[in-house]
Design a protein around this motif. Structure first.
Motif, PDB file in Angstrom:
ATOM      1  N   ARG A 224       0.834  -1.202   0.000  1.00 32.97           N
ATOM      2  CA  ARG A 224       0.000   0.000   0.000  1.00 32.97           C
ATOM      3  C   ARG A 224       0.867   1.250   0.000  1.00 32.97           C
ATOM      4  NH1 ARG A 224      -5.491  -0.874   2.044  1.00 32.97           N
ATOM      5  NH2 ARG A 224      -5.777  -3.062   2.585  1.00 32.97           N
ATOM      6  N   LYS A 225       0.438   2.223  -0.757  1.00 34.11           N
ATOM      7  CA  LYS A 225       1.093   3.540  -0.761  1.00 34.11           C
ATOM      8  C   LYS A 225       0.477   4.350   0.374  1.00 34.11           C
ATOM      9  CE  LYS A 225       1.719   7.665  -3.654  1.00 34.11           C
ATOM     10  NZ  LYS A 225       1.368   8.310  -4.939  1.00 34.11           N
ATOM     11  N   VAL A 226       1.232   4.515   1.458  1.00 32.38           N
ATOM     12  CA  VAL A 226       0.670   5.114   2.663  1.00 32.38           C
ATOM     13  C   VAL A 226       1.410   6.394   3.038  1.00 32.38           C
ATOM     14  CG1 VAL A 226      -0.126   2.896   3.566  1.00 32.38           C
ATOM     15  CG2 VAL A 226       2.146   3.738   4.203  1.00 32.38           C
ATOM     16  N   LEU A 227       0.688   7.262   3.712  1.00 34.06           N
ATOM     17  CA  LEU A 227       1.262   8.451   4.344  1.00 34.06           C
ATOM     18  C   LEU A 227       1.044   8.302   5.842  1.00 34.06           C
ATOM     19  CD1 LEU A 227       2.467  11.337   4.344  1.00 34.06           C
ATOM     20  CD2 LEU A 227       0.117  12.185   4.122  1.00 34.06           C
ATOM     21  N   ILE A 228       2.116   8.273   6.604  1.00 33.33           N
ATOM     22  CA  ILE A 228       2.020   8.064   8.042  1.00 33.33           C
ATOM     23  C   ILE A 228       2.836   9.132   8.758  1.00 33.33           C
ATOM     24  CG2 ILE A 228       2.645   6.514   9.950  1.00 33.33           C
ATOM     25  CD1 ILE A 228       2.118   4.192   7.949  1.00 33.33           C
ATOM     26  N   VAL A 229       2.231   9.730   9.766  1.00 31.29           N
ATOM     27  CA  VAL A 229       2.945  10.666  10.641  1.00 31.29           C
ATOM     28  C   VAL A 229       3.024  10.045  12.024  1.00 31.29           C
ATOM     29  CG1 VAL A 229       2.981  12.944  11.710  1.00 31.29           C
ATOM     30  CG2 VAL A 229       2.208  12.704   9.347  1.00 31.29           C
ATOM     31  N   LEU A 230       4.241   9.903  12.533  1.00 31.43           N
ATOM     32  CA  LEU A 230       4.491   9.419  13.887  1.00 31.43           C
ATOM     33  C   LEU A 230       4.957  10.619  14.701  1.00 31.43           C
ATOM     34  CD1 LEU A 230       6.373   6.096  12.991  1.00 31.43           C
ATOM     35  CD2 LEU A 230       3.917   6.436  13.391  1.00 31.43           C
ATOM     36  N   ASP A 231       4.086  11.112  15.552  1.00 36.77           N
ATOM     37  CA  ASP A 231       4.309  12.391  16.234  1.00 36.77           C
ATOM     38  C   ASP A 231       4.845  12.202  17.655  1.00 36.77           C
ATOM     39  OD1 ASP A 231       4.006  15.255  16.726  1.00 36.77           O
ATOM     40  OD2 ASP A 231       2.289  14.680  17.958  1.00 36.77           O
ATOM     41  N   ASP A 232       5.881  12.963  17.972  1.00 34.58           N
ATOM     42  CA  ASP A 232       6.480  13.000  19.310  1.00 34.58           C
ATOM     43  C   ASP A 232       7.039  11.638  19.711  1.00 34.58           C
ATOM     44  OD1 ASP A 232       7.365  14.133  21.644  1.00 34.58           O
ATOM     45  OD2 ASP A 232       5.467  13.880  22.709  1.00 34.58           O
ATOM     46  N   VAL A 233       7.973  11.155  18.902  1.00 34.99           N
ATOM     47  CA  VAL A 233       8.672   9.901  19.180  1.00 34.99           C
ATOM     48  C   VAL A 233       9.899  10.213  20.036  1.00 34.99           C
ATOM     49  CG1 VAL A 233       9.944   7.992  18.147  1.00 34.99           C
ATOM     50  CG2 VAL A 233       7.890   8.867  17.018  1.00 34.99           C
ATOM     51  N   ASN A 234      10.133   9.440  21.083  1.00 33.96           N
ATOM     52  CA  ASN A 234      11.308   9.707  21.913  1.00 33.96           C
ATOM     53  C   ASN A 234      12.125   8.459  22.234  1.00 33.96           C
ATOM     54  OD1 ASN A 234       9.585   8.494  23.824  1.00 33.96           O
ATOM     55  ND2 ASN A 234      10.479   9.683  25.505  1.00 33.96           N
ATOM     56  N   HIS A 235      11.802   7.335  21.567  1.00 37.77           N
ATOM     57  CA  HIS A 235      12.561   6.113  21.827  1.00 37.77           C
ATOM     58  C   HIS A 235      12.637   5.288  20.552  1.00 37.77           C
ATOM     59  CE1 HIS A 235      14.034   2.470  23.762  1.00 37.77           C
ATOM     60  NE2 HIS A 235      14.213   3.172  24.885  1.00 37.77           N
ATOM     61  N   ILE A 236      13.799   4.685  20.329  1.00 37.11           N
ATOM     62  CA  ILE A 236      13.986   3.894  19.117  1.00 37.11           C
ATOM     63  C   ILE A 236      13.003   2.729  19.043  1.00 37.11           C
ATOM     64  CG2 ILE A 236      15.719   2.379  20.142  1.00 37.11           C
ATOM     65  CD1 ILE A 236      15.734   3.824  16.547  1.00 37.11           C
ATOM     66  N   ASP A 237      12.564   2.227  20.199  1.00 37.57           N
ATOM     67  CA  ASP A 237      11.594   1.124  20.194  1.00 37.57           C
ATOM     68  C   ASP A 237      10.267   1.538  19.566  1.00 37.57           C
ATOM     69  OD1 ASP A 237      13.418  -0.525  21.359  1.00 37.57           O
ATOM     70  OD2 ASP A 237      12.563  -0.441  23.380  1.00 37.57           O
ATOM     71  N   HIS A 238       9.906   2.819  19.696  1.00 35.85           N
ATOM     72  CA  HIS A 238       8.671   3.302  19.063  1.00 35.85           C
ATOM     73  C   HIS A 238       8.769   3.143  17.547  1.00 35.85           C
ATOM     74  CE1 HIS A 238       8.320   6.270  22.699  1.00 35.85           C
ATOM     75  NE2 HIS A 238       8.115   5.007  23.046  1.00 35.85           N
ATOM     76  N   LEU A 239       9.928   3.510  16.995  1.00 35.62           N
ATOM     77  CA  LEU A 239      10.111   3.424  15.541  1.00 35.62           C
ATOM     78  C   LEU A 239      10.210   1.970  15.083  1.00 35.62           C
ATOM     79  CD1 LEU A 239      12.579   6.376  14.862  1.00 35.62           C
ATOM     80  CD2 LEU A 239      10.107   6.286  14.540  1.00 35.62           C
ATOM     81  N   LYS A 240      10.862   1.128  15.864  1.00 30.59           N
ATOM     82  CA  LYS A 240      10.938  -0.285  15.490  1.00 30.59           C
ATOM     83  C   LYS A 240       9.550  -0.927  15.489  1.00 30.59           C
ATOM     84  CE  LYS A 240      15.653  -1.142  17.163  1.00 30.59           C
ATOM     85  NZ  LYS A 240      16.483  -1.863  18.166  1.00 30.59           N
ATOM     86  N   ALA A 241       8.727  -0.511  16.434  1.00 32.89           N
ATOM     87  CA  ALA A 241       7.394  -1.110  16.550  1.00 32.89           C
ATOM     88  C   ALA A 241       6.453  -0.643  15.455  1.00 32.89           C
ATOM     89  CB  ALA A 241       6.796  -0.785  17.919  1.00 32.89           C
ATOM     90  N   LEU A 242       6.562   0.631  15.039  1.00 32.10           N
ATOM     91  CA  LEU A 242       5.577   1.196  14.118  1.00 32.10           C
ATOM     92  C   LEU A 242       6.111   1.401  12.707  1.00 32.10           C
ATOM     93  CD1 LEU A 242       4.003   3.878  16.484  1.00 32.10           C
ATOM     94  CD2 LEU A 242       3.116   1.617  15.936  1.00 32.10           C
ATOM     95  N   ALA A 243       7.351   1.854  12.585  1.00 26.32           N
ATOM     96  CA  ALA A 243       7.890   2.155  11.255  1.00 26.32           C
ATOM     97  C   ALA A 243       8.762   1.026  10.727  1.00 26.32           C
ATOM     98  CB  ALA A 243       8.683   3.467  11.302  1.00 26.32           C
ATOM     99  N   GLY A 244       9.729   0.584  11.526  1.00 28.26           N
ATOM    100  CA  GLY A 244      10.599  -0.492  11.082  1.00 28.26           C
ATOM    101  C   GLY A 244      11.389  -0.097   9.850  1.00 28.26           C
ATOM    102  N   SER A 245      11.610  -1.054   8.971  1.00 25.82           N
ATOM    103  CA  SER A 245      12.390  -0.799   7.759  1.00 25.82           C
ATOM    104  C   SER A 245      11.495  -0.280   6.638  1.00 25.82           C
ATOM    105  CB  SER A 245      13.086  -2.083   7.308  1.00 25.82           C
ATOM    106  OG  SER A 245      12.120  -3.038   6.882  1.00 25.82           O
ATOM    107  N   HIS A 246      12.140   0.229   5.598  1.00 25.14           N
ATOM    108  CA  HIS A 246      11.410   0.755   4.439  1.00 25.14           C
ATOM    109  C   HIS A 246      10.556  -0.315   3.769  1.00 25.14           C
ATOM    110  CE1 HIS A 246      14.354   3.844   5.182  1.00 25.14           C
ATOM    111  NE2 HIS A 246      13.914   4.612   4.206  1.00 25.14           N
ATOM    112  N   SER A 247      10.976  -1.573   3.902  1.00 26.95           N
ATOM    113  CA  SER A 247      10.266  -2.654   3.209  1.00 26.95           C
ATOM    114  C   SER A 247       8.893  -2.934   3.794  1.00 26.95           C
ATOM    115  CB  SER A 247      11.108  -3.936   3.247  1.00 26.95           C
ATOM    116  OG  SER A 247      11.300  -4.376   4.588  1.00 26.95           O
ATOM    117  N   ARG A 248       8.559  -2.333   4.936  1.00 28.23           N
ATOM    118  CA  ARG A 248       7.226  -2.540   5.513  1.00 28.23           C
ATOM    119  C   ARG A 248       6.132  -1.859   4.704  1.00 28.23           C
ATOM    120  NH1 ARG A 248       7.248  -1.869  12.105  1.00 28.23           N
ATOM    121  NH2 ARG A 248       8.885  -3.393  12.552  1.00 28.23           N
ATOM    122  N   PHE A 249       6.506  -0.908   3.854  1.00 29.62           N
ATOM    123  CA  PHE A 249       5.501  -0.067   3.197  1.00 29.62           C
ATOM    124  C   PHE A 249       5.624  -0.149   1.680  1.00 29.62           C
ATOM    125  CE2 PHE A 249       6.881   1.770   7.239  1.00 29.62           C
ATOM    126  CZ  PHE A 249       5.690   1.700   7.948  1.00 29.62           C
TER     127      PHE A 249
END
Length: 664
Positions: A303-328
């Protein structure tokens, strides 16, 4: 290419803006399009994050539309009318149409007609099928000619608007036709949202700069970090860009306040809500974070998605929600806002966009807008304004809060505030914001701290009932907090900037950040085990409000609930515990004003009559085993009927007479 489809009268006032609870209202003839075109259009709108009202109930012939439907129309920014072959057969549809056209004239509602396999001139002039329908209406409504005439006028007006005709758009390809409609609505909504706080000083150039880096329309997956100091406008910039470009993506999602939500609810629930929002579907259950990562990739990798992850302060947040480019999927864009540049480097984002603070001219313009209601300071205050702006250091949030605080102050009070600012370091943002808090009355401070700790992003009506029960006079209090730029109302919920909320947390924690028993409010999961481990004789008289969600009990002993009874000054509690089989002895305390209990296994809450002279609101939910209602004969709630009583359980054997008319 379809013609530009819209109509609106005057620009929306700030008062009316706050009443828009839906982005789009769909008016359609169910038997013609409910399971075909309208179903596809509704799915496309919701997938793009456009909050759409679609009524799925069929109204029996001869009945009028009810107040709930009229309310939904009234509270929608945009009304989309799908004129199909049999639309005019329905008096319900025509009633909707007449009210929509009234809202267009009186409220500036945008109206978008879609002529779905019908000729616009047939709608406008009531010819063809529409003419046949009115022959029947003239016969059935012969005693109500005024109503029929109002329908005719509404059709004539709507049929004259510039609208969409599928046969003339995208060579008749319905999916492309729907995409063009969604793109148009998305851009119209963006312009409305942009005008809410107009003018967003300095925002336009910043939006264009970020859009350039996003490379919308090019291939690949890009992750872009917006980095800068708290209060610098990161979320405002991300939000402006999001609404500006969201129509170009298959699915969109804006996840706010990740730092706060991850701390309060955990990463698994964050993943569940994220997937639910981006896919616009019912919440999926995720047991482990790793399971959530795999599920996100499987659902979004094409899917071609637009996602905003607002006020991230820990790398675990990005691993859980964004991960690698291949997720999208191809063409996706992931925007991350954070105060931590190292976090962005660690996650290897493609671009780091450093937020640019306001220059001197922009800062003065923003401060003057909030301090005096105009865009230039009055001559007497010009020098003082320059000093205040200097200490705000170009931070939009600080300028807005300080301006709102000083707007009704005289010159001596301005000088006093300036002296206070000079005692703070230029980096002490929270200290700067606290000047506005210190200017509140005690009852307004209590209201602010309750919103900051418990009721941000909660339903406003529900929250106002709690405040009312606690004697905080919220109608005037909330107005003061809005005027001081400490809170906002977003749709039906309270909202506040994360820095303002952080200030509230710090005020509650005071000089004892690691001793929650000394805090006036308990809301964080990490503090509950400390409280739960307290000795049975420990007095907890500092605590006046507590929220205990079921997600807080994973590692707690269920035998230590006695500590609640030691909170003698407790005025309200929101307690969810699906494992509870009984309430602690001596609970609830005598000073309690608001009691909210959810999901226990109790058959009876307590025996006999409790003396609770201050209790004015009680809410019981999901008590499937409750068979005896509490004896409420001594409750103040009966003396003041404006406070709600809500209770839901499936069976009971005995109830006191006081409850007989209150079951929902």
């Amino acid at each position: 290419m379809a013609s530009s489809s819209s109509s609106s009268s005057s620009s929306l006032t700030s008062e009316s803006y706050q009443l828009w609870n839906h982005d789009v209202f769909l008016s359609f003839r169910g038997e013609d399009t409910r399971k075909t075109f309208v179903d596809h259009l509704y799915s496309a709108l919701t997938q793009h994050g456009i909050h759409t009202y679609k009524d799925d109930e069929a109204l029996p012939r001869g009945e009028s539309i009810g107040p709930a439907l009229l309310k939904a129309i009234f509270e929608s920014r945009v009304a989309v009318i799908v004129f199909s072959e049999n639309y005019a057969d329905s008096s319900w549809c025509l009633d909707e149409l007449a009210y929509i056209m009234k809202c267009m004239e009186e409220r500036g509602q945008i109206v978008i007609p879609i002529f779905y396999h019908v000729d616009p001139s047939d709608v406008r002039k009531q010819k063809g099928k529409y003419g046949e329908a009115f022959v029947k209406h003239d016969e059935l409504e012969y005693q109500n000619k005024d109503k029929v005439e109002s329908w005719r006028k509404a059709l004539a007006a709507a049929g004259s608007l510039s609208g969409w005709v599928p046969e003339h758009t995208a060579n008749g390809h319905e999916s492309k036709f729907i995409k063009e409609i969604v793109d148009t609505i998305s851009h119209k909504l963006y312009s409305l949202v942009s005008n809410e706080d107009e003018p967003l000083i300095g925002m336009e150039t910043r939006v264009q700069a970020l859009k350039f880096k996003l490379e919308i329309g090019s291939g690949g997956v890009l992750m872009i970090g917006i980095w800068g100091v708290g209060g610098g406008g990161k979320t405002a910039l991300a939000s402006s860009v999001y609404y500006n470009v969201s129509g170009k993506f298959d699915n969109c999602c804006f996840v706010k306040n990740i730092r706060e939500k991850a701390s309060r609810y955990g990463l698994e629930e964050l993943q569940e809500n994220f997937l639910s929002a981006v896919l616009t579907q019912n919440k999926v259950k995720i047991g482990r974070v790793e399971e959530g990562r795999r599920l996100i990739k499987s659902r979004l990798c094409h899917r071609k998605v637009l996602i905003v992850l607002d006020d991230v302060n820990h790398i675990d947040h990005l691993k859980a929600l964004a991960g690698s480019h291949s997720r999208f999927g191809e063409g996706s864009r992931i925007i991350i806002t954070t105060r931590d540049e190292n976090l962005l480097n660690a996650h290897k984002v493609n671009v780091i966009h450093h937020i640019s603070l306001l220059d001197d001219a922009e800062a003065m313009e923003l401060f003057s807008k909030h301090a005096s209601g105009v865009y230039r300071p009055t001559e007497d205050y010009e020098l003082l304004s320059k000093d205040v702006v200097s200490y705000a250091n170009g931070l939009p949030l600080a300028l807005k809060v300080l301006g709102s605080f000083l707007c009704d102050k005289d010159m001596n009070e301005w000088k006093s505030a300036l002296a206070r600012l000079k005692e703070l370091s230029h980096d002490d943002i929270l200290g700067t914001l606290k000047i506005s808090y210190d200017g509140l009355k005690d009852i307004e401070k209590r209201l602010f701290l309750d919103i900051a700790c418990f009721l941000g992003e909660k339903n406003k009506v529900f929250a106002m009932d709690i405040f009312d029960a606690c004697g905080l006079y919220p109608v005037i209090g909330v107005k003061v907090l809005i005027q001081k730029a400490l809170i906002t109302i977003s749709g039906c919920t309270f909202d506040m900037h994360d820095l303002v909320q952080e200030m509230g947390y710090n005020i509650v924690r005071g000089k004892h950040p690691n001793n929650p028993e000394k805090h006036s409010r308990i809301w964080e999961k990490k503090d509950v085990p400390t409280i739960w481990a307290m000795d049975a004789t420990k007095e907890l008289d500092k605590i006046e409000a507590i929220s205990l969600g079921s997600y807080m009990y994973d590692s707690l002993s269920h035998h230590n609930r006695h500590v609640i009874s030691n909170m003698k000054k407790l005025r309200w509690i929101d307690w969810s515990d699906r494992h509870a089989s009984s309430l602690p002895k001596n609970f609830p305390p005598g000073e309690l004003c608001c009691l909210i209990l959810r999901g226990g296994q109790q058959r009876q809450l307590w025996k006999g009559c409790k003396s609770l002279p201050n209790l004015k609101m009680i809410k019981l939910q999901f008590f499937d085993n409750l068979i005896v209602t509490p004896d409420l004969a001594d409750f103040q709630i009966w003396k003041n009927s404006r406070f709600l009583i809500v209770h839901m359980w499936r069976r009971f054997i005995h109830r006191s007479d006081a409850w007989k008319d209150l079951f929902i």
